[in-house]
Design a protein around this motif. Sequence first.
Motif, short mmCIF file in Angstrom:
data_model
loop_
_atom_site.label_atom_id
_atom_site.label_comp_id
_atom_site.label_asym_id
_atom_site.label_seq_id
_atom_site.Cartn_x
_atom_site.Cartn_y
_atom_site.Cartn_z
N ASN A 1 -3.87 -43.38 16.07
CA ASN A 1 -4.17 -42.12 15.40
C ASN A 1 -5.29 -41.47 16.21
OD1 ASN A 1 -6.85 -42.91 14.28
ND2 ASN A 1 -5.62 -44.33 13.05
N ASN A 2 -5.70 -40.29 15.85
CA ASN A 2 -6.67 -39.57 16.67
C ASN A 2 -8.04 -40.24 16.74
OD1 ASN A 2 -6.89 -37.11 18.31
ND2 ASN A 2 -8.48 -36.51 16.85
N ASN A 3 -8.32 -41.11 15.79
CA ASN A 3 -9.63 -41.78 15.77
C ASN A 3 -9.57 -43.23 16.25
OD1 ASN A 3 -11.07 -39.52 14.68
ND2 ASN A 3 -10.12 -39.96 12.70
N SER A 4 -8.45 -43.62 16.83
CA SER A 4 -8.30 -45.01 17.28
C SER A 4 -9.34 -45.38 18.33
CB SER A 4 -6.91 -45.23 17.87
OG SER A 4 -5.91 -45.10 16.88
N VAL A 5 -9.86 -46.59 18.19
CA VAL A 5 -10.81 -47.15 19.15
C VAL A 5 -10.21 -48.45 19.69
CG1 VAL A 5 -13.16 -48.00 19.52
CG2 VAL A 5 -12.74 -46.23 17.80
N TRP A 6 -10.09 -48.55 20.99
CA TRP A 6 -9.55 -49.76 21.61
C TRP A 6 -10.62 -50.39 22.49
CZ3 TRP A 6 -3.86 -48.67 23.62
CH2 TRP A 6 -3.05 -48.33 22.54
N VAL A 7 -10.79 -51.69 22.34
CA VAL A 7 -11.79 -52.42 23.12
C VAL A 7 -11.08 -53.50 23.94
CG1 VAL A 7 -13.86 -53.87 23.05
CG2 VAL A 7 -13.57 -52.01 21.38
N PHE A 8 -11.23 -53.42 25.25
CA PHE A 8 -10.63 -54.40 26.17
C PHE A 8 -11.72 -55.35 26.66
CE2 PHE A 8 -7.65 -50.94 26.17
CZ PHE A 8 -6.41 -51.55 26.30
N ASP A 9 -11.50 -56.64 26.46
CA ASP A 9 -12.47 -57.65 26.86
C ASP A 9 -12.31 -57.99 28.35
OD1 ASP A 9 -14.50 -59.67 26.23
OD2 ASP A 9 -12.91 -61.12 26.61
N ASP A 10 -13.41 -58.32 29.00
CA ASP A 10 -13.41 -58.87 30.36
C ASP A 10 -12.65 -58.01 31.37
OD1 ASP A 10 -14.94 -61.09 29.75
OD2 ASP A 10 -13.23 -62.35 29.26
N ILE A 11 -13.00 -56.74 31.47
CA ILE A 11 -12.30 -55.86 32.40
C ILE A 11 -12.64 -56.15 33.86
CG2 ILE A 11 -11.92 -54.00 30.73
CD1 ILE A 11 -14.36 -52.56 31.90
N TYR A 12 -13.68 -56.96 34.08
CA TYR A 12 -14.00 -57.39 35.45
C TYR A 12 -13.82 -58.90 35.60
CZ TYR A 12 -15.95 -52.72 36.13
OH TYR A 12 -16.11 -51.35 36.24
N TRP A 13 -12.98 -59.47 34.78
CA TRP A 13 -12.74 -60.92 34.82
C TRP A 13 -12.16 -61.35 36.16
CZ3 TRP A 13 -8.45 -64.44 34.48
CH2 TRP A 13 -8.78 -65.71 33.98
N SER A 14 -11.36 -60.46 36.76
CA SER A 14 -10.74 -60.72 38.07
C SER A 14 -10.41 -59.38 38.71
CB SER A 14 -9.45 -61.52 37.89
OG SER A 14 -8.49 -60.77 37.14
N LYS A 15 -10.03 -59.41 39.97
CA LYS A 15 -9.61 -58.19 40.66
C LYS A 15 -8.41 -57.57 39.95
CE LYS A 15 -8.14 -56.43 45.17
NZ LYS A 15 -7.77 -56.80 46.57
N GLU A 16 -7.54 -58.43 39.47
CA GLU A 16 -6.34 -57.98 38.76
C GLU A 16 -6.70 -57.23 37.47
OE1 GLU A 16 -2.10 -59.91 37.19
OE2 GLU A 16 -3.81 -61.21 37.61
N MET A 17 -7.70 -57.75 36.73
CA MET A 17 -8.10 -57.08 35.50
C MET A 17 -8.80 -55.75 35.78
SD MET A 17 -7.02 -58.35 32.72
CE MET A 17 -8.07 -57.55 31.51
N LYS A 18 -9.52 -55.67 36.88
CA LYS A 18 -10.14 -54.40 37.25
C LYS A 18 -9.06 -53.36 37.56
CE LYS A 18 -13.21 -52.16 40.59
NZ LYS A 18 -14.00 -52.31 41.83
#
Length: 258
Positions: free
Chosen positions: A202-219
Motif C-alpha cells: 500500500n502507499n505506506n508500506s515500509v520494507w526493511v532488507f537485512d544485510d545488504i552488504y553481506w556479500s558482493k551479490e547482496m550489494k
Amino acid sequence: MLYQQIEYIKFLLKSSNQHGVHSPFVYQLVTKCFYKKTDHNFWNSFLKIRYHLLDNKKSIKVTDFGSGSKVFKNDEREVSKIAKVAGISNKKAKLLIRLVHFFQPKSVLEIGTSLGLGTSAIKIGNNNTKITTLEGCSETSTIAQELFIKNNFKSIDVHSGDFKETLPKAVINNKFDFIYFDGNHTKKATLEYFETCLQTINNNSVWVFDDIYWSKEMKETWLEIKAHPKVTVTVDVFYFGIVFLRNEQAKEHFKIRV
C-alpha cells in the motif's frame, strides 16, 4: 568479513546525518526515529528475551534452504550459539524496534523467523501489530513459537517450510504495512521475494532488507531493488536497506549514519 569492512569504509565516506537530508519525510524519519533513544522498557524486554535464548543449551538440527552459515560447519547447533552468532544484533534490534514503533504497522510480514529475536523486536515495537513470520527450519520455528508463548506474544502466525512454498501463500489477498526481509541472502532468492511481495503493498508500506552488504551479490541485489520503478525512496544505513513505495515521493536515495 574483509569485503564488509571495505564496504563500510566506503559507506562512511558517502553517508551523512540529518543535515544532508533535504526530504521532509526522510528528515523526520532520521530525527524522530533513527536518532531517538530506544524506549528503556522496550529495550529491557528485548534483552530479557535475548538472555533467555543465550541460556538455552539445547541442540537442534537446522535445515538451511538459504546460502548457508559463514560460521557453523554442521547442521547440529546449540540454541544459545545460534542466538549469539546468527540472531539479530543489538544495534539492529534497537533500530527495528524504533522503526516499528515509529510507523505503527497494523500488519507485518517477516521472511526469516530464526529463533524469533527479530520477531520479538517487531512485537515489542508495536504490541498491537499482527505478524506473519516464515521460517524454513521446523525445529528453529518450534523454539521461536515456544518463545512467543513464554512472553505472551499474541497475533503471531508462524509458517514453516521452504519460502518458495510458504511466501506465495502468505501474500495471497494480504496487504502488509511492514515487511522485514531476513531470509535467504542470495540475489536470486531476494529478488524473487521482492517481486512476490509487490502485490501486498500500500502507499505506506515500509520494507526493511537485512544485510545488504553481506556479500558482493547482496550489494548487487540492493542496487537492483533501488532501481525498480515502484521504489521511490530508499535509506541505506549499511546493515539495513529501507525501502518506501510512496507514490507522492520523488525518487531519492539516502545513505545515513545511524
